[in-house]
Design a protein around this motif. Structure first.
Motif, PDB file in Angstrom:
ATOM      1  N   ASN A  10       0.811  -1.070   0.022  1.00  0.00           N
ATOM      2  CA  ASN A  10      -0.013   0.014  -0.055  1.00  0.00           C
ATOM      3  C   ASN A  10       0.759   1.192  -0.129  1.00  0.00           C
ATOM      4  O   ASN A  10       0.720   2.251  -0.783  1.00  0.00           O
ATOM      5  CB  ASN A  10      -0.957  -0.143   1.048  1.00  0.00           C
ATOM      6  CG  ASN A  10      -2.006   1.093   1.106  1.00  0.00           C
ATOM      7  OD1 ASN A  10      -2.289   1.719   0.111  1.00  0.00           O
ATOM      8  ND2 ASN A  10      -2.429   1.413   2.313  1.00  0.00           N
ATOM      9  N   ALA A  11       1.908   1.383   0.788  1.00  0.00           N
ATOM     10  CA  ALA A  11       2.745   2.476   0.837  1.00  0.00           C
ATOM     11  C   ALA A  11       3.332   2.694  -0.388  1.00  0.00           C
ATOM     12  O   ALA A  11       3.535   3.720  -0.963  1.00  0.00           O
ATOM     13  CB  ALA A  11       3.788   2.248   1.975  1.00  0.00           C
ATOM     14  N   THR A  12       4.073   1.654  -1.118  1.00  0.00           N
ATOM     15  CA  THR A  12       4.595   1.620  -2.272  1.00  0.00           C
ATOM     16  C   THR A  12       3.667   2.091  -3.383  1.00  0.00           C
ATOM     17  O   THR A  12       4.096   2.952  -4.254  1.00  0.00           O
ATOM     18  CB  THR A  12       5.242   0.460  -2.784  1.00  0.00           C
ATOM     19  OG1 THR A  12       6.177  -0.114  -1.803  1.00  0.00           O
ATOM     20  CG2 THR A  12       5.983   0.196  -4.167  1.00  0.00           C
ATOM     21  N   PHE A  13       2.425   1.593  -3.482  1.00  0.00           N
ATOM     22  CA  PHE A  13       1.437   2.109  -4.548  1.00  0.00           C
ATOM     23  C   PHE A  13       1.108   3.561  -4.187  1.00  0.00           C
ATOM     24  O   PHE A  13       1.162   4.305  -5.204  1.00  0.00           O
ATOM     25  CB  PHE A  13       0.245   1.314  -4.256  1.00  0.00           C
ATOM     26  CG  PHE A  13      -0.900   1.633  -5.297  1.00  0.00           C
ATOM     27  CD1 PHE A  13      -0.710   1.388  -6.800  1.00  0.00           C
ATOM     28  CD2 PHE A  13      -2.027   2.469  -4.849  1.00  0.00           C
ATOM     29  CE1 PHE A  13      -1.882   1.893  -7.488  1.00  0.00           C
ATOM     30  CE2 PHE A  13      -3.074   2.940  -5.599  1.00  0.00           C
ATOM     31  CZ  PHE A  13      -2.829   2.410  -6.930  1.00  0.00           C
ATOM     32  N   THR A  14       1.064   4.009  -3.042  1.00  0.00           N
ATOM     33  CA  THR A  14       0.733   5.454  -2.631  1.00  0.00           C
ATOM     34  C   THR A  14       2.006   6.177  -3.119  1.00  0.00           C
ATOM     35  O   THR A  14       1.667   7.407  -3.943  1.00  0.00           O
ATOM     36  CB  THR A  14       0.385   5.585  -1.302  1.00  0.00           C
ATOM     37  OG1 THR A  14      -0.512   4.669  -0.815  1.00  0.00           O
ATOM     38  CG2 THR A  14       0.297   7.031  -1.021  1.00  0.00           C
ATOM     39  N   ILE A  15       3.285   5.915  -2.993  1.00  0.00           N
ATOM     40  CA  ILE A  15       4.279   6.792  -3.473  1.00  0.00           C
ATOM     41  C   ILE A  15       4.327   6.859  -4.926  1.00  0.00           C
ATOM     42  O   ILE A  15       4.516   7.787  -5.414  1.00  0.00           O
ATOM     43  CB  ILE A  15       5.556   6.133  -2.699  1.00  0.00           C
ATOM     44  CG1 ILE A  15       5.545   6.504  -1.275  1.00  0.00           C
ATOM     45  CG2 ILE A  15       6.713   6.766  -3.376  1.00  0.00           C
ATOM     46  CD1 ILE A  15       6.684   5.731  -0.340  1.00  0.00           C
TER      47      ILE A  15
END
Length: 100
Positions: A10-15
Motif C-alpha cells: 500500500n505504501a509503495t503504491f501510494t508513493i
C-alpha cells in the motif's frame, strides 16, 4: 506476515501514484495555466536561493548546488499536493469498508 506485506504494498503504491500524479499535475498546469507555473518556478528559485546562500562553506555548498534545483523543489511541491489528494481520496473510499 500478510499484514506487513499489505502495508508495504500500500505504501509503495501510494508513493508511485503520487509520483505519477505530480508529473500529470505539473504538465497539466504548464499546458492550461503557464503563467501560474511560471509563478511557481520563480518561487522555487527563491527557495533555492534561500537554501544555497553565500555564507555556507564551499564543502557543503557544492553539494547543495548539485542536488537542489528549482525543478526538484517544484516537483517536490506537486508531489506533496498529490500525496495529500491521494490520502483524502483513499481515506474517503476505504472508510466505509473498515471494521469498527
Amino acid at each position: 506476515m500478510g499484514l506487513i506485506f499489505a502495508r508495504a504494498t500500500n505504501a509503495t503504491f501510494t508513493i508511485f501514484l503520487s509520483f505519477v500524479l505530480s508529473y500529470i499535475m505539473l504538465i497539466a498546469m504548464g499546458v492550461t495555466w503557464p503563467e501560474g507555473l511560471d509563478w511557481l518556478v520563480q518561487r522555487a528559485k527563491e527557495v533555492e536561493a534561500m537554501i544555497v546562500r553565500p555564507g555556507i562553506p564551499v564543502r557543503y555548498k557544492v553539494w547543495l548546488d548539485l542536488l537542489i534545483e528549482e525543478g526538484a523543489i517544484l516537483l517536490l511541491f506537486f508531489t506533496m499536493v498529490a500525496r495529500i489528494l491521494v490520502a483524502i481520496v483513499g481515506t474517503a473510499m476505504s472508510s466505509p469498508f473498515k471494521k469498527h
